[in-house]
Design an enzyme around this catalytic site. Structure first.
Site, short mmCIF file in Angstrom:
data_model
loop_
_atom_site.label_atom_id
_atom_site.label_comp_id
_atom_site.label_asym_id
_atom_site.label_seq_id
_atom_site.Cartn_x
_atom_site.Cartn_y
_atom_site.Cartn_z
CG ASN A 128 2.74 0.38 3.42
OD1 ASN A 128 3.81 0.88 3.12
ND2 ASN A 128 2.41 -0.82 3.01
CB CYS A 142 -0.87 0.04 1.25
SG CYS A 142 -1.97 -1.35 1.36
CE1 TYR A 183 8.18 -5.74 -9.28
CE2 TYR A 183 7.06 -5.60 -7.18
CZ TYR A 183 7.02 -5.70 -8.55
OH TYR A 183 5.82 -5.75 -9.18
#
Ligand code: AMP
Length: 472
Positions: A108, A8, A249
């Protein structure tokens, strides 16, 4: 290759007349962190307004919606569900009314003792609106006997285990906090006297805010009408465990994460990979977009020319209508297409940031061979992912991770490459540098900083909403 799956993104701004629009823009630049739902909660000093929907930021918000969101203080959220299913009731910010007024929270990360806390609260009579771990925080705040919002939040957070970067908004305060491990990022910025919080600095850049520093692991910042106070709220002493996968990533390469430029760490991963596992080849190809910086580093290190010979269609959404008749490699081809004229007859090194199940690499190797490549060597700018993440990154169960049950040689055979090499853990740590000990590498090593609960309840209440009806 970037899939439409992430954890998130969160954003917050205190004291700006354009708070709703700036939050919308902040979320826009954090879209890569979650594409399922988006929401904003805003305070005009006496009331909270909140709007959230399933969908991309640009689909959820329009002029009309933004014109209804009055106030100078706002928080926002974009979501990819790592816990709780994809439906509107699980969208955030999660806004409630309780005995002391209203509050909205955007989170998150993954709370790893969620099941235990929720079961306890349910046994005490609590009822839940969502299947999200975030909701327990709100219950714990409401039940806390702390005198102020931040005391109640601190006592709630001290019951949690796992990963959380949080922004919380009441009518009168904005609070930002990060778990004591610091798993997920959260930065502080400044814009013409307004304080800004965001998962990544790319959100600050877009609105012209200046990056000040990170919210520290275990720190809570409480911003009120005329004050900014910082507390180290955590009663736990833990080692810092910032997520190294943000650098590999997740984060955008134009962001600074945990104080380091993501572009620089990714190119350095490529350079180290070039030192550790060089190969004789005619060109280096990235798998766009996530493999690009590492390929540049690999090319710089080895002197092998960099080519963009795999072209990505940027407009491919989560699902697409398939042709009736099978087209070879269709699922990957719709996203990536090789330029055969560049590839044909050449020895190629392909760079990607990671292998999860192995399907992307396998299909790509085949695609490159079909396009005439003479040799296809695969280089991965992270170590093999052997373990699932429980701290907010969406990795499949361990049995689906190809490296959990196959050696590198076996994976090489499975994907059909002439050679396959991964970046070593030592190589990765050397890229992170002197604070390498302050990072979490659990997905590579299985050394989990925080024990986690695996049990997931089977939720039986299925609510249809706009998002679900339209395939969200
Ligand atoms: P796979 O085909 O399952 O091996 O997936 C590998 C691809 O997924 C790589 O191109 C990565 O860039 C990408 N990837 C890695 N981690 C994730 C993640 N957590 N969510 C979505 N995609 C990912």
């Amino acid at each position: 290759m970037d899939e439409l799956k992430e954890d998130c993104g969160i954003f917050g701004i205190w004291n700006n007349p354009d708070a709703a629009r700036l939050t919308y823009l902040g979320l826009y630049s954090l879209q890569h962190r979650g594409q399922e739902s988006a929401g904003i909660a805003i305070s005009d000093g006496s009331k909270l307004y909140s709007y959230k929907q399933m969908g991309l930021v640009n689909d959820v918000f329009n002029e009309h919606v933004l014109s209804l969101l009055h106030g100078r203080h706002a928080i926002g959220h974009v979501r990819y569900s790592t816990y709780g299913s994809s439906e509107l009731r699980n969208a955030q910010p999660f806004a409630v009314e309780y005995k002391d007024g209203s509050l909205a929270i955007a989170h998150n990360g993954n709370i790893v003792n969620y099941e235990t806390i929720r079961s306890r609260l349910e046994a005490e009579g609590s009822i839940f609106q969502s299947t999200m771990d975030t909701e327990v925080i709100v219950h714990l705040i409401a039940k806390s006997d702390g005198q102020t919002t931040h005391e109640r939040l601190a006592s709630a957070l001290n019951e949690l285990k796992g990963a959380y970067s949080i922004v919380l908004l009441t009518e009168k305060e904005l609070i930002a906090a990060r778990d004591p491990y610091g798993f997920r990022p959260l930065v502080i910025g400044e814009l013409n006297g307004a304080l800004v919080f965001a998962s990544e600095t790319c959100a600050l850049d877009l609105i012209g805010a200046r990056y000040i520093r990170d919210v520290l692991p275990g720190e809570m910042l409480v911003i009120g009408e005329n004050s900014v106070r910082s507390y180290m709220f955590s009663t736990r002493v833990t080692r810092q465990s910032q997520c190294v996968f943000e650098h590999i990533y997740f984060a955008r390469p134009d962001s600074i994460i945990f104080g380091k430029s993501v572009y620089s760490t990714r190119t350095a991963m490529g350079r180290i990979l070039g030192i550790e596992s060089p190969v004789e080849a005619d060109m280096v190809l990235p798998i766009p977009d996530s493999g690009v910086p590492a390929s540049i580093g690999f090319s710089q290190q080895t002197g092998i020319p960099f080519q963009m010979a795999l072209i990505r269609n940027h407009y491919v959404g989560r699902t697409f209508i398939q042709p009736y008749q099978a087209i070879r490699n269709f699922n990957v081809k719709v996203k990536l297409n090789p330029i055969s004229g560049v590839i044909s007859g050449k020895r190629i090194v392909v760079i990607d940031d990671s292998i999860v199940r192995g399907t992307t690499s396998k299909t790509l190797v085949k695609m490159l061979r079909d396009a005439g490549a003479k040799e296809v060597h695969m280089r991965i700018s992270s170590p093999p992912i052997d373990y699932s993440c429980y701290y907010g990154i969406d990795t499949p169960t361990r049995s689906e991770l190809i490296s959990s049950s196959h050696t590198v040689k076996e994976i090489e055979q499975f994907i059909g490459a002439d050679s396959l090499k991964y970046l070593s853990i030592e190589g990765l740590r050397s890229v992170i540098g002197q604070d390498a000990d302050n990072y979490c590498y659990a997905c590579f090593t299985g050394d989990y900083p925080e024990p986690f609960e695996l049990a997931k309840r089977d939720h039986q209440l299925i609510l249809f909403d706009e998002g679900r009806l339209h395939g969200g």
